[in-house]
Scaffold this active site. Structure first.
Site, short mmCIF file in Angstrom:
data_model
loop_
_atom_site.label_atom_id
_atom_site.label_comp_id
_atom_site.label_asym_id
_atom_site.label_seq_id
_atom_site.Cartn_x
_atom_site.Cartn_y
_atom_site.Cartn_z
N LEU A 146 0.82 -1.22 0.00
CA LEU A 146 0.00 0.00 0.00
C LEU A 146 0.85 1.27 0.00
O LEU A 146 2.04 1.23 0.35
CB LEU A 146 -0.89 0.00 1.24
CG LEU A 146 -1.92 -1.13 1.33
CD1 LEU A 146 -2.58 -1.14 2.70
CD2 LEU A 146 -2.96 -1.00 0.22
N SER A 147 0.23 2.36 -0.37
CA SER A 147 0.86 3.67 -0.26
C SER A 147 1.18 3.92 1.22
O SER A 147 0.33 3.70 2.08
CB SER A 147 -0.11 4.74 -0.78
OG SER A 147 0.44 6.02 -0.59
N GLY A 148 2.44 4.30 1.50
CA GLY A 148 2.82 4.56 2.88
C GLY A 148 3.38 3.34 3.60
O GLY A 148 3.80 3.43 4.77
N ALA A 149 3.42 2.19 2.92
CA ALA A 149 3.94 0.98 3.58
C ALA A 149 5.46 1.02 3.71
O ALA A 149 6.04 0.30 4.53
CB ALA A 149 3.51 -0.27 2.81
N LYS A 200 7.62 1.28 0.67
CA LYS A 200 8.25 0.72 -0.54
C LYS A 200 9.46 1.56 -0.98
O LYS A 200 10.58 1.05 -1.10
CB LYS A 200 7.24 0.66 -1.70
CG LYS A 200 6.10 -0.31 -1.51
CD LYS A 200 5.22 -0.37 -2.75
CE LYS A 200 4.55 0.97 -3.08
NZ LYS A 200 3.72 1.52 -1.99
N THR A 201 9.20 2.85 -1.25
CA THR A 201 10.26 3.73 -1.74
C THR A 201 11.41 3.82 -0.74
O THR A 201 12.59 3.74 -1.12
CB THR A 201 9.70 5.14 -2.02
OG1 THR A 201 8.69 5.02 -3.02
CG2 THR A 201 10.78 6.08 -2.52
N SER A 213 1.34 -1.78 -7.33
CA SER A 213 0.99 -2.98 -8.09
C SER A 213 -0.03 -3.85 -7.36
O SER A 213 0.28 -4.96 -6.92
CB SER A 213 2.24 -3.79 -8.45
OG SER A 213 3.12 -3.94 -7.36
#
Lengths: 241, 241
Positions: free
Chosen positions: B80-83, B85-86, B152
């Site tokens: 999710l967004s904020g998990a 990843k980046t 994704s």
């Protein structure tokens, strides 16, 4: 970065030994005049030195100094359908592959077959080529040269590709539309004339000629062999291969 | 393919010489017991051998045997967004770059900023990720490892990416949506709740959990350092680095 496996170091050590021990024995022989002494020195030398050479190689294997990747480039073929882009581009690609250059081939027809949802309006073509340019520049930035064959009819998208890629080489296949239509290998010109294909470059869609291409080839006056040579010679002249 | 420049060969020749002539002189000394003879042999040896070694290196430079590129891999971060990843992906990327691995970083936000016309419906997301997968597989096929960070959300596109790429490693950041929403670094969850963003994964768009990811990290219980270590350890265990 490439690295060298241990077997390469072993074989190099042995190869060097044949070459070097002979010299050591000769030196001892010349200085002392005694052939027996020369042979003894040679034998001991062989054993110690092969092991030493192997260690020396393994230490150098971790040293990056003096190891370089060859410069990469982007060869961008542009021109009408039937001008010979795919034919010449694949020929150049195979030649470079044979010489073990790191090179990737991107073809308009192939990429469109993988992503069939891409249209042919000016906006869609430019967006498509924008993505292809990004792919080409990412490869090239990582030391992989790229050979790209796309009609790429608009200056805008070719300019964008050039702006992204270092060592960008525009190869303009200037074969006149009459000649391309005469060949009509895929029967597409006929379909376009019959109105069955819209946005067909050269018939009902414009082709904006390149202003300063690095290479221009008219395939109505040059055969495949000559055309390939023009490209390969250019790469050699620029010391890219 | 990397090649070695001449200066590297010169320096290797000298480095080898220090090491080898010392041994030659010692051998002559041990056999003859004469220190003067040992020194003479050493001096002549130095001159001839440095030149020979250089020639031997240059010949071997044209031999491909035993030179290998490291295997490449594709690390695919999903979640999710904020998990995180980046954050984790860039950390792993910098670690590998520092070690001089050939690696490219592909980030959802970055690629979308280059090609802003990509939408967020299921179809558009899958099409977008299809192109990213093609880019990743092309890089990887050419020996460049890829670190990809994309929400994704659909199994379909992750399955497609896996089918294209060798050594595909799915890193699932399983951080619960409540935790991601609590962080809400970019203020996107609030906007989605307020109905200002449609198709926001986890709020008004689904996230299909990976079934067999190679790595699972819940960033609500692991910090950045620990998360990075999980990924790096996996790569080491699989002998990819």
């Amino acid at each position: 970065m490439t690295y060298e496996n241990k077997m390469r170091s072993v074989i190099k050590a042995i190869s060097w030994r044949f070459f070097a021990t002979l010299q050591t024995a000769l030196i001892v022989w010349v200085i002392t005049g005694e052939i027996k002494l020369a042979v003894s020195a040679g034998v001991i030398d062989v054993i110690i030195k092969i092991i030493s050479y192997f260690i020396h190689e393994r230490v150098w294997n971790s040293v990056k100094y003096g190891r370089t990747d060859r410069p990469s480039f982007v060869l961008w073929f542009t021109g009408l359908s039937g001008a010979g882009k795919t034919t010449i581009a694949t020929e150049v690609y195979h030649e470079l592959q044979k010489e073990e250059y790191k090179v990737e081939y991107l073809d308009g027809d192939v990429i469109r077959s993988i992503f069939p949802q891409t249209g042919f309006t000016k906006e869609e073509r430019n967006r498509h080529l924008g993505r292809v340019s990004y792919l080409a520049s990412t490869l090239s930035k990582n030391g992989i040269s790229v050979i790209a064959a796309f009609i790429s009819p608009y200056k805008e998208s070719r300019k964008f590709a050039r702006s992204l890629c270092e060592n960008f080489i525009e190869v303009y296949l200037s074969t006149p539309v009459e000649e391309c239509e005469k060949r009509d290998v895929k029967g597409l010109y006929k379909k376009a004339r019959d109105g069955k294909i819209k946005h067909f470059t050269g018939i009902n869609d414009p082709y904006e000629e390149p202003e300063n291409p690095e290479i221009v080839i008219d395939t109505s006056s040059k055969n495949l062999f000559e055309s390939k040579k023009v490209v390969i010679d250019y790469l050699k002249q620029k010391e890219l291969i």
